[in-house]
Design an enzyme around this catalytic site. Structure first.
Site, PDB file in Angstrom:
ATOM      1  N   GLU A  50       1.022  -1.387   0.028  1.00  0.00           N
ATOM      2  CA  GLU A  50       0.006  -0.086  -0.011  1.00  0.00           C
ATOM      3  C   GLU A  50       0.869   1.318   0.029  1.00  0.00           C
ATOM      4  O   GLU A  50       1.780   1.117   0.533  1.00  0.00           O
ATOM      5  CB  GLU A  50      -0.744   0.145   1.382  1.00  0.00           C
ATOM      6  CG  GLU A  50      -1.708  -0.982   1.299  1.00  0.00           C
ATOM      7  CD  GLU A  50      -2.398  -0.942   2.823  1.00  0.00           C
ATOM      8  OE1 GLU A  50      -2.628  -0.180   3.302  1.00  0.00           O
ATOM      9  OE2 GLU A  50      -2.997  -2.321   2.928  1.00  0.00           O
ATOM     10  N   CYS A  90       3.024   8.448   1.363  1.00  0.00           N
ATOM     11  CA  CYS A  90       3.535   7.264   2.449  1.00  0.00           C
ATOM     12  C   CYS A  90       3.943   5.775   1.469  1.00  0.00           C
ATOM     13  O   CYS A  90       2.977   5.491   1.105  1.00  0.00           O
ATOM     14  CB  CYS A  90       2.601   7.114   3.368  1.00  0.00           C
ATOM     15  SG  CYS A  90       2.923   5.913   4.831  1.00  0.00           S
ATOM     16  N   CYS A 149       5.429  -7.619   7.279  1.00  0.00           N
ATOM     17  CA  CYS A 149       6.586  -7.293   8.093  1.00  0.00           C
ATOM     18  C   CYS A 149       6.725  -8.354   9.468  1.00  0.00           C
ATOM     19  O   CYS A 149       5.856  -9.048   9.849  1.00  0.00           O
ATOM     20  CB  CYS A 149       5.962  -6.016   9.061  1.00  0.00           C
ATOM     21  SG  CYS A 149       7.180  -5.122  10.402  1.00  0.00           S
ATOM     22  N   CYS A 199       4.634  -5.692  16.277  1.00  0.00           N
ATOM     23  CA  CYS A 199       4.181  -4.830  17.029  1.00  0.00           C
ATOM     24  C   CYS A 199       2.573  -5.178  17.143  1.00  0.00           C
ATOM     25  O   CYS A 199       1.925  -5.394  16.016  1.00  0.00           O
ATOM     26  CB  CYS A 199       4.087  -3.114  16.618  1.00  0.00           C
ATOM     27  SG  CYS A 199       5.904  -2.761  16.351  1.00  0.00           S
ATOM     28  N   CYS A 222      -0.259  -3.271  15.231  1.00  0.00           N
ATOM     29  CA  CYS A 222      -0.161  -3.073  13.873  1.00  0.00           C
ATOM     30  C   CYS A 222      -0.560  -4.088  12.880  1.00  0.00           C
ATOM     31  O   CYS A 222      -0.390  -5.237  13.065  1.00  0.00           O
ATOM     32  CB  CYS A 222       1.230  -2.701  13.618  1.00  0.00           C
ATOM     33  SG  CYS A 222       1.536  -2.336  11.821  1.00  0.00           S
ATOM     34  N   CYS A 278      -1.996   2.022   7.757  1.00  0.00           N
ATOM     35  CA  CYS A 278      -1.257   1.129   7.003  1.00  0.00           C
ATOM     36  C   CYS A 278      -1.787  -0.405   7.231  1.00  0.00           C
ATOM     37  O   CYS A 278      -1.859  -0.801   8.438  1.00  0.00           O
ATOM     38  CB  CYS A 278       0.306   1.240   7.372  1.00  0.00           C
ATOM     39  SG  CYS A 278       0.707   0.766   9.036  1.00  0.00           S
TER      40      CYS A 278
HETATM   41  N1  SAH Z   1       8.006  -0.159  10.766  1.00  0.00           N
HETATM   42  C1  SAH Z   1       8.308   1.073  11.075  1.00  0.00           C
HETATM   43  C2  SAH Z   1       7.239   2.064   9.793  1.00  0.00           C
HETATM   44  C3  SAH Z   1       6.176   1.531   9.539  1.00  0.00           C
HETATM   45  S1  SAH Z   1       4.744   2.005  10.855  1.00  0.00           S
HETATM   46  C4  SAH Z   1       7.953   1.695  12.227  1.00  0.00           C
HETATM   47  O1  SAH Z   1       7.486   1.098  13.099  1.00  0.00           O
HETATM   48  O2  SAH Z   1       8.003   2.962  12.516  1.00  0.00           O
HETATM   49  C5  SAH Z   1       4.353   3.477  10.631  1.00  0.00           C
HETATM   50  C6  SAH Z   1       3.867   3.970  11.993  1.00  0.00           C
HETATM   51  O3  SAH Z   1       2.485   3.753  12.195  1.00  0.00           O
HETATM   52  C7  SAH Z   1       4.582   3.779  13.357  1.00  0.00           C
HETATM   53  O4  SAH Z   1       5.001   4.497  14.215  1.00  0.00           O
HETATM   54  C8  SAH Z   1       3.692   2.458  13.675  1.00  0.00           C
HETATM   55  O5  SAH Z   1       4.200   2.082  15.120  1.00  0.00           O
HETATM   56  C9  SAH Z   1       2.422   3.150  13.545  1.00  0.00           C
HETATM   57  N2  SAH Z   1       1.353   2.197  13.423  1.00  0.00           N
HETATM   58  C10 SAH Z   1       1.049   1.072  13.210  1.00  0.00           C
HETATM   59  N3  SAH Z   1      -0.223   0.400  13.372  1.00  0.00           N
HETATM   60  C11 SAH Z   1      -0.723   1.494  13.998  1.00  0.00           C
HETATM   61  C12 SAH Z   1      -2.101   1.511  14.297  1.00  0.00           C
HETATM   62  N4  SAH Z   1      -2.898   0.558  14.614  1.00  0.00           N
HETATM   63  N5  SAH Z   1      -2.487   2.732  14.920  1.00  0.00           N
HETATM   64  C13 SAH Z   1      -1.676   4.050  14.946  1.00  0.00           C
HETATM   65  N6  SAH Z   1      -0.417   3.729  14.531  1.00  0.00           N
HETATM   66  C14 SAH Z   1       0.053   2.664  13.945  1.00  0.00           C
END
Ligand code: SAH
Length: 352
Positions: free
Chosen positions: A92, A105, A112, A116, A119, A339
């Site tokens: 995406e 973006c 991944c 996390c 996510c 994302c």
């Molecule tokens: N892997 C990288 C970049 C991708 S995620 C990273 O971790 O920074 C981009 C941002 O979106 C990160 O700050 C991540 O923690 C956040 N993110 C992921 N899922 C999310 C969600 N459900 N709600 C809010 N932020 C989220």
């Protein structure tokens, strides 16, 4: 059979070597590069002879992402793309219009492996890394589709950019090249969950990009509970690497903090965060910037968002310590712009 050449991953110098290797004069490289910047298919590169176009089509791999699905927000015009890649994988990108220009973006991996908990992108694990051409190609494809220039790039889509380090560095050089897309390093942000050795490596190459750190918690117990990467490199190791990055590059670091109701969003959490960041950065006279975002609710994770007032209060507490805190405006809420969610729903519906 020899391997096909991935044209979009080549710098102009490499492209020149390639055209020479197939018996063409060096100036062809410039012509081809200009077409590639526009995402023009080889068959339409009209200043090349037909036999040359045929030869190129045979020898090269077409890695430009194709628009599979496109959703446009009725609220703010944000465009979300699901791009199909040459091997059938999907990622995406999100195109956002701001007063200062258009921001894209982009994703850095298919899936991944960072895990996390909040996510959507990590739920199915990592399928593969994106090639430099596929990182660049998301920008080229979005510009081609919208007819508008992308002036800022954020690597905050699917994947962990520092888990695809070499290709990301190559991409940064390609996107910045004057005869490439010519996007300045200062207009590019890279966001990481905290792959510490790679943050240090990035500091060494001294590209003046903006680094964003997904922190999301102010102590190891809370951070490890939502971000497994913290078990490998804890907060203190992470902040040491950030301090090193700042000292080496002079570039301000942004901290991303996703507010999750009942997990990390109390006044006490805000104070702990402020004290943590101050303890590392004040002695360096470094500005501290925190971006707050209310968690996007992903069906599978069970995490809940708090209120807007709660987020504003959290920001005010940080500001009372002299920290710049921004509550991020959400764009494209009607198109699932957070994302990983579109790729996931496409995958789930195909599997059903
Ligand atoms: N892997 C990288 C970049 C991708 S995620 C990273 O971790 O920074 C981009 C941002 O979106 C990160 O700050 C991540 O923690 C956040 N993110 C992921 N899922 C999310 C969600 N459900 N709600 C809010 N932020 C989220």
């Amino acid at each position: 059979m020899t391997e096909k050449t991935d044209l979009y991953s080549l710098s102009t110098a490499e492209l020149t070597d390639f055209v020479k290797s197939i018996g063409e004069p060096a100036f062809r490289a410039k012509q081809i590069k200009a077409w590639l910047n526009l995402g023009t298919p080889i068959a339409e590169m009209t200043n090349l002879s037909r036999p040359l176009r045929e030869k190129l089509a045979q020898l090269t791999l077409d890695t430009l992402p194709r628009v599979d699905t496109k959703l446009t927000s009725a609220i703010d015009g944000t465009v979300k793309y699901l791009f199909a890649l040459h091997d059938g994988a999907a990622v995406e990108s999100v195109f956002m219009r701001y007063k200062h220009g258009n921001t894209l973006c982009i994703s850095s991996q298919v899936g991944c492996r960072m895990g996390c908990r909040f996510c959507a992108s990590t739920i199915g694990g990592r399928v593969r890394d994106l090639l430099p051409s596929e990182l660049l190609g998301q920008i080229i494809a979005a510009q081609r589709d919208t007819g508008e220039r992308v002036s800022n790039v954020v690597m905050m889509g699917i994947g962990e950019p520092l888990d695809n380090y070499d290709n990301v560095i190559k991409f940064l050089e390609l996107v910045n090249a004057e005869d490439g897309l010519n996007i300045g390093y200062r207009h590019i942000s890279l966001s990481t969950c905290g792959v510490v050795p790679r943050i240090r490596a990035l500091a060494e190459v001294e590209l003046p990009i903006t680094l964003s750190i997904s922190l999301h918690a102010a102590n190891d117990e809370k951070r490890s509970a939502i971000m497994p990467v913290n078990n490998k490199w804890n907060i203190s190791e992470l902040l040491d690497a950030c301090a090193y990055y700042y000292t080496k590059t002079g570039r301000r670091i942004s901290f991303e903090y996703t507010l999750i109701s009942g997990k990390n969003d109390t006044e006490g959490d805000a104070r702990e965060l402020a004290e943590l960041l101050i303890s590392t950065f004040r002695k360096l006279s470094a500005p501290i910037h925190v971006n707050l975002i209310r968690v996007n609710e992903v069906k599978e994770t069970g995490f809940r968002e708090g209120s807007c007032e709660g987020a504003n209060k959290f920001a005010a507490t940080l500001e009372s310590y002299g920290i710049v805190a921004t509550v991020r405006r959400r764009l494209g809420t009607d198109i699932n712009a957070a994302c990983g969610q579109l790729r996931r729903s496409a995958k789930t519906s195909k599997e059903e």
